[in-house]
Design an enzyme around this catalytic site. Structure first.
Site, PDB file in Angstrom:
ATOM      1  N   LYS A 128       0.783  -1.539   0.316  1.00  0.00           N
ATOM      2  CA  LYS A 128       0.350   0.103   0.265  1.00  0.00           C
ATOM      3  C   LYS A 128       0.873   1.621   0.018  1.00  0.00           C
ATOM      4  CE  LYS A 128      -4.018  -1.667   3.158  1.00  0.00           C
ATOM      5  NZ  LYS A 128      -4.832  -1.429   1.754  1.00  0.00           N
ATOM      6  N   ARG A 146     -10.566 -11.628   1.995  1.00  0.00           N
ATOM      7  CA  ARG A 146     -11.570 -12.298   1.237  1.00  0.00           C
ATOM      8  C   ARG A 146     -10.800 -13.605   1.357  1.00  0.00           C
ATOM      9  NH1 ARG A 146     -11.952  -9.491  -4.174  1.00  0.00           N
ATOM     10  NH2 ARG A 146     -10.757  -7.332  -2.904  1.00  0.00           N
TER      11      ARG A 146
HETATM   12  N1  BES Z   1      -8.563  -3.811   4.219  1.00  0.00           N
HETATM   13  C1  BES Z   1      -8.234  -3.067   2.935  1.00  0.00           C
HETATM   14  C2  BES Z   1      -9.330  -2.294   2.823  1.00  0.00           C
HETATM   15  C3  BES Z   1     -10.141  -1.312   3.348  1.00  0.00           C
HETATM   16  C4  BES Z   1      -9.899  -0.105   2.673  1.00  0.00           C
HETATM   17  C5  BES Z   1     -10.016  -1.071   4.461  1.00  0.00           C
HETATM   18  C6  BES Z   1      -9.201   1.636   3.872  1.00  0.00           C
HETATM   19  C7  BES Z   1     -10.488   0.061   5.572  1.00  0.00           C
HETATM   20  C8  BES Z   1     -10.253   0.842   4.650  1.00  0.00           C
HETATM   21  C9  BES Z   1      -8.170  -4.571   2.109  1.00  0.00           C
HETATM   22  O1  BES Z   1      -7.400  -5.517   2.459  1.00  0.00           O
HETATM   23  C10 BES Z   1      -7.895  -4.173   0.529  1.00  0.00           C
HETATM   24  O2  BES Z   1      -6.439  -3.559   0.378  1.00  0.00           O
HETATM   25  N2  BES Z   1      -8.637  -3.473  -0.637  1.00  0.00           N
HETATM   26  C11 BES Z   1      -7.976  -3.610  -1.161  1.00  0.00           C
HETATM   27  C12 BES Z   1      -8.769  -4.590  -2.017  1.00  0.00           C
HETATM   28  C13 BES Z   1      -8.200  -5.195  -3.463  1.00  0.00           C
HETATM   29  C14 BES Z   1      -7.051  -4.330  -4.282  1.00  0.00           C
HETATM   30  C15 BES Z   1      -9.113  -5.559  -4.691  1.00  0.00           C
HETATM   31  C16 BES Z   1      -8.627  -2.024  -1.739  1.00  0.00           C
HETATM   32  O3  BES Z   1      -9.830  -1.512  -0.971  1.00  0.00           O
HETATM   33  O4  BES Z   1      -8.132  -1.307  -2.558  1.00  0.00           O
HETATM   34 MN    MN Z   2      -5.455  -5.199   1.629  1.00  0.00          MN
END
Ligand code: BES
Ligand code: MN
Ligand code: ZN
Length: 504
Positions: free
Chosen positions: A279, A353
């Site tokens: 990230k 997931r």
């Molecule tokens: N934990 C994150 C989602 C999240 C985002 C939680 C903002 C709280 C605040 C999750 O694991 C994630 O990184 N999701 C990605 C999925 C994508 C790679 C398809 C996302 O939402 O960007």
């Molecule tokens: Mn994630």
């Protein structure tokens, strides 16, 4: 903090601060008999400030008055509540929050709250949310502060004052219920607010075990050796890049004679760096909250035990840390989930997931439950769609979806139905494996994530709550400091409480 309910005259109550909610008044308005009695005890000051227009009872308005006479309350905090006909449960909860804040900043330890008058609410409902609000507002995310001397002392005693003695018993039960549920919500907040270095998966597991011992839940913790034996390849894949190995935790409330089983599954990523698909740095620290679904699950099971719900409730925490490193899973890897379905990894940041799919499969095959409800900070897309006041609600079962939506409205944790269709499932098909963990685009990201999960539920009634936007906040409110909200505890506990009546 001890909360009690009394029906004595507020004017004579022995508390350091007496909070008196007042609805919008015009200068000619007559005070209710109860407020008039308080007014007499403090020399007519309420009458004066209302007549002069210095206090109008508008929402958010407050004014502190001092009583001097013997037996008179020392401090009286007037709290404006706005239009009496419009006061709802959330408004009442916030009154309690404001009363607690008012007491805390004045370094007062004992507080009495006159229950607000509200045309559309029953006495029991009001007592419940006032107790909830007081307990929620007393939570501070200060576990790691070493200097507490600038922090207000903890309020030790809160007395709720009902008007009619006939309401006393009902109000006491309701306040006890509100207190218990709010304390469980604070347990969830405390866990979610812990920094990731203090709460890796093994530590989350032992905190869950501690709660289990406290309230009499069964608890089982599976380590890596057992996860391997059970072939939980997706959970293991996510966890393999971290020096803090994954865990699966099972909490169980199993009352004798219970005929229905509900599994509650929580995403427990103790830190989500994104892994190899790392990230960006900005805001990454908030990913310590990526175990909020698991934290809520601990709170929900604690409530199920303390309320002795007549249901078999199983809480499953899928705990792992998502880190880059020499051992980390990579984009392009294929993981074999416990269900046997293979998953092509295209983005290691779509890890939630993956840990959930094994936990859900385990729940379904091991317990054959009547329903599965999962809670997960799953997608940024859900935050884009619904913001921070509403959780995303996905389900394969109409009655369950409706029960959850209604429960959310009742307890002030809104959840809104979102679509999940075959088109979304098609997006998750891989060319080289059974599934892939991300779709080809960002479109409908919350729905495609839910669709991925749906491949693991079979025909079990199932609901998925995407709490990415609601699990933590930077906008504090009357009952909510910044950080973890504990969302899901009130909502799912309400669903479980109404299970026998809901026909599910
Ligand atoms: N934990 C994150 C989602 C999240 C985002 C939680 C903002 C709280 C605040 C999750 O694991 C994630 O990184 N999701 C990605 C999925 C994508 C790679 C398809 C996302 O939402 O960007
Ligand atoms: Mn994630
Ligand atoms: Zn995540």
């Amino acid at each position: 903090m001890k909360i009690s309910v009394e029906s004595q005259e507020p004017s004579g109550v022995a508390a350091e601060l007496l909070a008196v909610p007042l609805a919008t008044l015009d200068t000619a308005a007559r005070l209710s008999p109860r407020v008039a009695a308080i007014d007499r005890a403090i020399g007519g000051q309420i009458h004066d400030v209302v007549r002069s227009g210095d206090f109008r009872g508008r929402k958010g308005e407050s004014l502190l008055l001092f009583g001097k006479g013997r037996g008179a309350p020392r401090r009286v905090l007037l709290l404006g509540t706005g239009d009496e006909a419009k006061l709802d449960l959330e408004g009442a909860r916030q009154i309690a929050g404001r009363a607690v804040a008012g007491a805390a900043t004045r370094r007062v330890r004992s507080l009495a709250i006159v229950l607000p008058a509200a045309r559309k609410l029953r006495a029991g409902e009001i007592a419940r949310v006032i107790a909830e609000g007081a307990v929620l507002a007393s939570y501070r995310p200060d576990a790691w502060k070493t200097k507490r001397n600038d922090a207000p002392p903890a309020i030790t005693r809160v007395t709720l004052l009902v008007e009619r003695a006939a309401d006393l018993r009902g109000a006491r039960d309701a306040a006890a219920l509100g207190t218990t549920i709010a304390e469980c919500q604070n347990v969830a907040r405390r866990l979610s607010n812990e920094p990731a270095n203090a709460l890796p998966p093994a530590q989350l597991a032992s905190e869950a075990r501690r709660v289990a011992t406290e309230v009499g839940l069964r608890c089982r913790v599976m380590d890596v050796a057992e996860l391997r034996k059970r072939k939980m390849g997706a959970l293991l894949g996510v966890g393999q890049g971290s020096t803090n190995p994954p865990r699966l935790v099972v909490l169980e409330h199993a009352p004798r004679g219970a005929r229905r089983t509900v599994c509650v599954v929580g995403k427990g990523i103790t830190f989500d760096s994104g892994g190899i698909s790392i990230k960006p740095a900005g805001g990454m620290h908030d990913m310590k909250h990526d175990m909020s679904g698991a934290a809520a699950t601990v709170g929900i099971l604690r409530a199920a035990a303390l309320l002795d719900l007549p249901l078999h409730v199983v809480g499953i925490l899928a705990a792992a840390e998502n880190m880059p490193g020499g051992d980390a899973y990579r984009p392009g890897d294929v993981l074999t989930s416990m269900s046997g379905q293979t998953i092509e990894i295209q983005n290691t940041d779509a890890e939630g997931r993956l840990v959930l799919c094994d936990a859900i499969h385990y729940a379904r095959t091991h317990y054959e439950p009547d329903a599965i409800i999962d809670l997960a900070t799953l997608t940024g897309a859900c935050v884009v769609a619904l913001g921070s006041w509403t959780s995303g609600l996905f389900s394969n079962h109409e009655a369950l979806r409706e029960a959850i939506r209604r429960a959310g409205d009742a307890v002030g944790e809104r959840a809104w139905p979102m679509p999940m269709a075959d088109e979304h499932r098609d997006e998750m098909r891989s060319q080289i494996a059974d599934l892939k963990n991300v779709s080809g685009s960002r479109d409908a990201g919350a729905s495609t994530a839910a669709a991925f999960l749906s491949s693991f539920v079979g025909d079990t009634p199932w609901a998925h709550l995407d709490i990415a936007g609601t699990a933590y906040t930077s906008k504090p409110g009357a009952c909510q400091p910044f950080g973890a909200t504990g969302v899901g505890v009130r909502l799912v506990t309400e669903v479980l409480q109404s299970w026998p009546r809901s026909g599910l």
